[in-house]
Design a protein around this motif. Structure first.
Motif, PDB file in Angstrom:
ATOM      1  N   TYR A 143      37.728  15.933  26.832  1.00 54.51           N
ATOM      2  CA  TYR A 143      38.676  14.946  26.328  1.00 54.51           C
ATOM      3  C   TYR A 143      38.015  14.088  25.268  1.00 54.51           C
ATOM      4  N   GLN A 144      36.745  13.720  25.511  1.00 57.75           N
ATOM      5  CA  GLN A 144      35.956  13.069  24.480  1.00 57.75           C
ATOM      6  C   GLN A 144      34.815  14.006  24.128  1.00 57.75           C
ATOM      7  N   PRO A 145      34.445  14.039  22.844  1.00 59.05           N
ATOM      8  CA  PRO A 145      33.387  14.964  22.449  1.00 59.05           C
ATOM      9  C   PRO A 145      32.152  14.789  23.331  1.00 59.05           C
ATOM     10  N   TRP A 188      32.379  16.932  29.066  1.00 65.41           N
ATOM     11  CA  TRP A 188      33.169  18.099  29.453  1.00 65.41           C
ATOM     12  C   TRP A 188      33.915  17.858  30.759  1.00 65.41           C
ATOM     13  N   ALA A 189      35.225  18.044  30.720  1.00 64.31           N
ATOM     14  CA  ALA A 189      36.022  17.941  31.944  1.00 64.31           C
ATOM     15  C   ALA A 189      36.086  19.313  32.614  1.00 64.31           C
ATOM     16  N   LEU A 190      35.805  20.339  31.817  1.00 62.07           N
ATOM     17  CA  LEU A 190      35.939  21.708  32.298  1.00 62.07           C
ATOM     18  C   LEU A 190      35.006  22.575  31.467  1.00 62.07           C
ATOM     19  N   ASP A 240      51.467  21.860  38.950  1.00 58.43           N
ATOM     20  CA  ASP A 240      50.407  20.919  39.308  1.00 58.43           C
ATOM     21  C   ASP A 240      50.854  20.093  40.511  1.00 58.43           C
ATOM     22  N   GLU A 241      50.334  20.403  41.661  1.00 58.52           N
ATOM     23  CA  GLU A 241      50.671  19.721  42.913  1.00 58.52           C
ATOM     24  C   GLU A 241      52.181  19.580  43.115  1.00 58.52           C
ATOM     25  N   PRO A 242      52.893  20.713  43.178  1.00 54.17           N
ATOM     26  CA  PRO A 242      54.349  20.628  43.293  1.00 54.17           C
ATOM     27  C   PRO A 242      54.812  20.148  44.659  1.00 54.17           C
ATOM     28  N   ILE A 272      49.126  23.074  26.651  1.00 49.10           N
ATOM     29  CA  ILE A 272      49.345  21.663  26.352  1.00 49.10           C
ATOM     30  C   ILE A 272      48.158  21.164  25.542  1.00 49.10           C
ATOM     31  N   ARG A 273      46.974  21.682  25.889  1.00 50.47           N
ATOM     32  CA  ARG A 273      45.744  21.365  25.153  1.00 50.47           C
ATOM     33  C   ARG A 273      45.113  22.681  24.716  1.00 50.47           C
ATOM     34  N   THR A 274      44.384  22.622  23.613  1.00 48.12           N
ATOM     35  CA  THR A 274      43.689  23.809  23.131  1.00 48.12           C
ATOM     36  C   THR A 274      42.247  23.726  23.597  1.00 48.12           C
ATOM     37  N   PRO A 287      54.056  19.316  35.234  1.00 54.47           N
ATOM     38  CA  PRO A 287      52.943  18.369  35.244  1.00 54.47           C
ATOM     39  C   PRO A 287      52.836  17.640  36.576  1.00 54.47           C
ATOM     40  N   GLN A 288      51.663  17.036  36.776  1.00 54.71           N
ATOM     41  CA  GLN A 288      51.410  16.309  38.018  1.00 54.71           C
ATOM     42  C   GLN A 288      52.291  15.066  38.109  1.00 54.71           C
ATOM     43  N   THR A 289      52.474  14.393  36.976  1.00 52.23           N
ATOM     44  CA  THR A 289      53.339  13.213  36.971  1.00 52.23           C
ATOM     45  C   THR A 289      54.348  13.355  35.849  1.00 52.23           C
ATOM     46  N   GLY A 326      40.092  21.817  44.680  1.00 50.94           N
ATOM     47  CA  GLY A 326      38.911  21.079  44.267  1.00 50.94           C
ATOM     48  C   GLY A 326      39.159  19.602  44.416  1.00 50.94           C
ATOM     49  N   PRO A 327      38.091  18.816  44.461  1.00 48.17           N
ATOM     50  CA  PRO A 327      38.267  17.379  44.658  1.00 48.17           C
ATOM     51  C   PRO A 327      38.887  16.696  43.444  1.00 48.17           C
ATOM     52  N   ASN A 328      39.231  15.421  43.576  1.00 46.13           N
ATOM     53  CA  ASN A 328      39.795  14.646  42.472  1.00 46.13           C
ATOM     54  C   ASN A 328      38.848  14.681  41.278  1.00 46.13           C
ATOM     55  N   GLY A 329      39.434  14.871  40.118  1.00 44.34           N
ATOM     56  CA  GLY A 329      38.626  14.829  38.902  1.00 44.34           C
ATOM     57  C   GLY A 329      37.801  16.071  38.661  1.00 44.34           C
ATOM     58  N   SER A 330      38.052  17.156  39.429  1.00 42.91           N
ATOM     59  CA  SER A 330      37.241  18.354  39.246  1.00 42.91           C
ATOM     60  C   SER A 330      37.760  19.230  38.107  1.00 42.91           C
ATOM     61  N   GLY A 331      38.903  18.861  37.519  1.00 40.03           N
ATOM     62  CA  GLY A 331      39.380  19.614  36.357  1.00 40.03           C
ATOM     63  C   GLY A 331      40.562  20.528  36.634  1.00 40.03           C
ATOM     64  N   LYS A 332      41.204  20.383  37.778  1.00 42.90           N
ATOM     65  CA  LYS A 332      42.331  21.266  38.112  1.00 42.90           C
ATOM     66  C   LYS A 332      43.481  21.086  37.117  1.00 42.90           C
ATOM     67  N   SER A 333      43.864  19.834  36.904  1.00 48.18           N
ATOM     68  CA  SER A 333      44.964  19.597  35.969  1.00 48.18           C
ATOM     69  C   SER A 333      44.568  20.010  34.561  1.00 48.18           C
ATOM     70  N   THR A 334      43.310  19.769  34.216  1.00 49.95           N
ATOM     71  CA  THR A 334      42.848  20.148  32.881  1.00 49.95           C
ATOM     72  C   THR A 334      42.975  21.657  32.684  1.00 49.95           C
ATOM     73  N   LEU A 335      42.560  22.421  33.697  1.00 49.81           N
ATOM     74  CA  LEU A 335      42.673  23.881  33.598  1.00 49.81           C
ATOM     75  C   LEU A 335      44.132  24.301  33.415  1.00 49.81           C
ATOM     76  N   LEU A 336      45.020  23.655  34.167  1.00 45.12           N
ATOM     77  CA  LEU A 336      46.431  24.010  34.058  1.00 45.12           C
ATOM     78  C   LEU A 336      46.978  23.659  32.671  1.00 45.12           C
ATOM     79  N   ARG A 337      46.513  22.515  32.140  1.00 42.46           N
ATOM     80  CA  ARG A 337      46.960  22.122  30.789  1.00 42.46           C
ATOM     81  C   ARG A 337      46.522  23.147  29.763  1.00 42.46           C
ATOM     82  N   LEU A 338      45.306  23.663  29.918  1.00 39.43           N
ATOM     83  CA  LEU A 338      44.838  24.681  28.972  1.00 39.43           C
ATOM     84  C   LEU A 338      45.681  25.946  29.100  1.00 39.43           C
TER      85      LEU A 338
HETATM   86  N1  LIG Z   1      43.773  12.194  29.308  1.00 39.83           N
HETATM   87  C1  LIG Z   1      42.480  12.122  29.646  1.00 39.83           C
HETATM   88  N2  LIG Z   1      41.596  11.478  28.852  1.00 39.83           N
HETATM   89  C2  LIG Z   1      40.306  11.413  29.171  1.00 39.83           C
HETATM   90  N3  LIG Z   1      39.761  11.953  30.262  1.00 39.83           N
HETATM   91  C3  LIG Z   1      40.583  12.607  31.100  1.00 39.83           C
HETATM   92  C4  LIG Z   1      41.978  12.728  30.842  1.00 39.83           C
HETATM   93  N4  LIG Z   1      42.549  13.432  31.845  1.00 39.83           N
HETATM   94  C5  LIG Z   1      41.553  13.727  32.692  1.00 39.83           C
HETATM   95  N5  LIG Z   1      40.375  13.247  32.257  1.00 39.83           N
HETATM   96  C6  LIG Z   1      39.073  13.402  32.921  1.00 39.83           C
HETATM   97  O1  LIG Z   1      38.819  14.788  33.070  1.00 39.83           O
HETATM   98  C7  LIG Z   1      38.325  15.069  34.354  1.00 39.83           C
HETATM   99  C8  LIG Z   1      39.188  16.101  35.063  1.00 39.83           C
HETATM  100  O2  LIG Z   1      40.464  15.545  35.251  1.00 39.83           O
HETATM  101  P1  LIG Z   1      41.682  16.344  35.905  1.00 39.83           P
HETATM  102  O3  LIG Z   1      42.906  15.546  35.690  1.00 39.83           O
HETATM  103  O4  LIG Z   1      41.680  17.728  35.400  1.00 39.83           O
HETATM  104  O5  LIG Z   1      41.282  16.312  37.456  1.00 39.83           O
HETATM  105  P2  LIG Z   1      42.059  16.903  38.705  1.00 39.83           P
HETATM  106  O6  LIG Z   1      41.202  17.941  39.300  1.00 39.83           O
HETATM  107  O7  LIG Z   1      43.433  17.317  38.327  1.00 39.83           O
HETATM  108  O8  LIG Z   1      42.113  15.654  39.662  1.00 39.83           O
HETATM  109  P3  LIG Z   1      43.259  15.169  40.699  1.00 39.83           P
HETATM  110  O9  LIG Z   1      43.033  15.892  41.961  1.00 39.83           O
HETATM  111  O10 LIG Z   1      42.969  13.732  40.870  1.00 39.83           O
HETATM  112  O11 LIG Z   1      44.570  15.440  40.078  1.00 39.83           O
HETATM  113  C9  LIG Z   1      38.239  13.749  35.098  1.00 39.83           C
HETATM  114  O12 LIG Z   1      36.923  13.312  35.061  1.00 39.83           O
HETATM  115  C10 LIG Z   1      39.110  12.824  34.304  1.00 39.83           C
HETATM  116  O13 LIG Z   1      38.566  11.513  34.308  1.00 39.83           O
END
Ligand SMILES: Nc1ncnc2c1ncn2[C@@H]1O[C@H](COP(=O)(O)OP(=O)(O)OP(=O)(O)O)[C@@H](O)[C@H]1O
Ligand SMILES: [Mg+2]
Lengths: 262, 353
Positions: free
Chosen positions: A12-14, A17-19, A164-166, A52-54, A83-85, A36-48
């Motif tokens: 998300y920021q250079p 790495w979120a994933l 994402d968490e339906p 939604i994201r490249t 989406p999750q929300t 995976g636990p919170n913040g492990s990148g599950k939503s990020t993977l789904l967005r890719l």
């Molecule tokens: N829009 C965003 N901008 C910056 N960082 C983000 C953004 N969305 C997620 N992140 C960061 O990327 C990482 C992965 O986030 P992600 O949302 O993929 O987690 P998750 O596995 O879906 O978590 P959860 O179980 O809480 O939904 C986290 O560290 C989060 O802080």
């Protein structure tokens, strides 16, 4: 139809790495759970996967072609994403909300055909939301709203369902209903990818689980291979016990708090 | 609201077009002097300008007013709908993102310059009037466009525009512009001050078609571009991710909305001043009548907003004091909003039981 990631990563920021380095294949006829636990990148993977994201590195391909080389409306007919929300919008009725899922299929003026109406009805029937049809979306409870949104994603009639968490807000009964429905879709040839926090639910319904930890793919495979106490405890932290379900023989995961094993 | 059918879509549009046409036919009849409409209209249509009687000249003035009011009202209502969808905020108006403040600051500068410029005071009256008008409109547009550029640069993010950034930058720039305007007011003579105050109230009393025409090249393409985004707005209000998952190019939609909406608003403000509340009242009222779907809401806002401002202007002009229309819309707008609030509170109450 085949959706595959090839060393995909996203920041998300250079530099942060979120994933990273995710390589996986998603085929029609399968149901994959991403855990995976919170913040492990599950939503990020789904967005890719949903384009939604490249990806910042690596590639994601549908039928061998990178996602962004597909036309966006054609892509939306193949891949549906929940989406999750989602912002709740009071002005729209539930029926209108579900009808918006037909967007990628409609002509320029957006008029619904008989077939569209049939699909909308079918999706509402499957998610048990027909009774809300005329009510404003904002009037519903959290779980009811989630089911309506699921209906609108199902109305999109895509081959790949990325959810994402339906079931995060659903009651026990509807959780099972929805997961059973998704499994049935996968048996009918769709590809279902679902992020789930409830490991037991994921184990029960998914053919395959992907375990993410701090943006890395920690393990992938059948529930019995992935869900072991040695794997889960370090990833989630704490003491996790994996038992065998006395009736179904599937893994049954519980967390042992200090109090439990004293 | 039930699902939108082809039948309801076209019937509603037809009804709105009919109402708009009726407004156009009826409002020019009203004014401080009575007017024999049909005779004046035939003369206006068939004779060259130099041969017009007083009646035809009066009609011409009223038609200019009608056109200005209609275009301004329609544009503000459409921009209101578009901004509310983009910002996902029902209270957004065309002025939320700071264009109106920038435009006002520009216009204030023009008033200052015109008031103190020797050239303008020495020029013959009609030439000075035309020059002042172009100066004011040009300065207003320049002010609005520069605010727009600054806001865009501030709100730009890696993946398009951040709506939160837009809101914050818009509000901040509005404040800065207000501060600058306060300074200019302090520096002005009473004569300039009066003109500034009057301009700020907003009015559609344009003197000639010439005041309108320079705006059309900005206004019409922007409006057309906003109108064809209609179905994308329905997706966007549910969130950027859901919209993107349905194949909407969210970043592009936000840019089109911000730039077209701001430019159209800037053009309107340059001609009529910052007339308030249209961009808020009309979208809300229309959502209750035609439902939330933008492919019906946007064209209805164009027609309904235009007719609404034209009617307001007619009422304002037949009041004994000949109020500026901005005063009237503000006086109508406040209570209307209160009414919306009370009604939705009543609905909440009913829901809780
Ligand atoms: N829009 C965003 N901008 C910056 N960082 C983000 C953004 N969305 C997620 N992140 C960061 O990327 C990482 C992965 O986030 P992600 O949302 O993929 O987690 P998750 O596995 O879906 O978590 P959860 O179980 O809480 O939904 C986290 O560290 C989060 O802080
Ligand atoms: Mg998540």
């Amino acid at each position: 139809m085949l959706l595959e990631t090839d060393g995909a990563g996203y920041a998300y920021q250079p530099g942060r790495w979120a994933l990273r380095g995710i390589t996986a294949r998603f085929e029609p006829g399968t149901m994959t759970g991403i855990i995976g636990p919170n913040g492990s990148g599950k939503s990020t993977l789904l967005r890719l996967l949903a384009s939604i994201r490249t990806p910042s590195e690596g590639a994601i391909r549908l039928n061998g072609k990178r996602l962004r080389e597909h036309k966006s409306d054609a892509l939306a007919r193949s891949i549906a994403f929940m989406p999750q929300t989602v912002t709740p919008v009071c002005a729209y009725s539930c029926e209108e909300t579900v009808a918006l899922g037909r967007y990628p299929h409609l002509g320029a003026m957006g008029f619904l055909t008989q077939n569209d109406l049939k699909q909308i009805r079918e999706a509402m029937l499957q998610t048990d939301t027909l009774e809300f049809a005329e009510r404003p979306l904002d009037d519903l409870s959290g779980g009811e709203r989630q089911r309506v949104l699921l209906a609108s994603v199902l109305a999109q009639q895509a081959e790949f369902l990325l959810l994402d968490e339906p079931t995060s807000a659903l009651d026990l009964h509807h959780q099972h209903e929805v997961m059973t429905l998704l499994r049935q879709f996968s048996r009918n040839g769709q590809c279902v990818i679902v992020v789930a926090h409830d490991l037991n639910l994921a184990a029960q319904f998914c053919d395959r689980l992907l375990l993410l930890s701090a943006g890395r793919l920690e393990a992938a495979g059948a529930a019995e291979e992935v869900l072991t106490a040695e794997r889960l405890s370090p990833v989630y932290g704490g003491q996790i016990a994996v038992l065998e379900h006395p009736l179904t023989r599937q893994p049954l995961i519980t967390v042992l708090s200090k109090k439990t094993y004293e | 609201m039930a699902l939108l059918t082809q039948r309801r879509y076209f019937l509603t549009l037809l009804a709105f077009a009919g109402a708009a046409l009726a407004t156009m036919a009826i409002t020019p009849r009203f004014g401080s002097e009575p007017l024999a409409m049909s005779a004046a209209f035939i003369e206006w249509l068939t004779h060259p300008r130099q041969e017009w009687s007083i009646a035809a000249l009066t009609l011409d003035l009223r038609l200019v007013r009608l056109a200005v009011a209609f275009l301004a009202g329609g544009t503000l209502a459409v921009c209101g709908v578009a901004f509310q969808a983009m910002l996902r905020n029902p209270l957004a108006t065309p002025y939320t993102l700071g264009v109106a403040s920038g435009g006002a600051l520009g216009a204030y500068c023009a008033f200052m310059f015109a008031g103190s410029s020797l050239m303008l005071t020495l020029a013959p009256d009609d030439m000075a009037a035309a020059l002042t008008q172009y100066l004011r409109q040009g300065a207003s547009l320049a002010g609005a466009f520069s605010t727009m550029a600054v806001i865009y640069l501030l709100a730009r993010s890696r993946s398009g525009i951040s709506t939160m950034g837009l809101l914050l930058a818009g509000v901040t720039l509005s404040l800065i512009c207000s501060a600058a305007m306060m300074f200019l007011r302090y520096m002005s003579t009473p004569d300039m001050l009066m003109r500034m105050e009057r301009w700020l109230m907003g009015g559609v009393d344009a003197g000639s078609w010439g005041e309108l025409t320079p705006m059309l090249p900005v206004l019409l393409p922007s409006m057309a571009l906003l109108l064809i985004q209609a179905r994308r707005y329905d997706q966007l209000v549910f969130g950027e991710e859901l919209a993107a998952g349905r194949g909407v190019n969210v970043a592009r939609l936000q840019k089109i909305t911000f730039f077209c909406g701001s430019m159209a608003t800037a053009a309107v403000v340059a001609v009529v001043g910052p007339i308030g509340f249209i961009g808020l009242i009309v979208p809300h009222a229309l959502r209750r009548i035609v439902g939330p779907e933008h492919r019906l809401l946007l064209p209805c806002a164009a027609l309904g907003g235009g007719a609404f401002l034209a009617i307001c202007d007619t009422i304002a002009r037949i009041t004994p004091a000949e109020l500026p229309v901005g005063v009237l819309t503000a006086m109508l707008g406040g209570p209307f909003f209160l009414f919306l609030l009370i009604r939705s509170r009543a609905q909440w109450g009913a829901r809780m039981q």
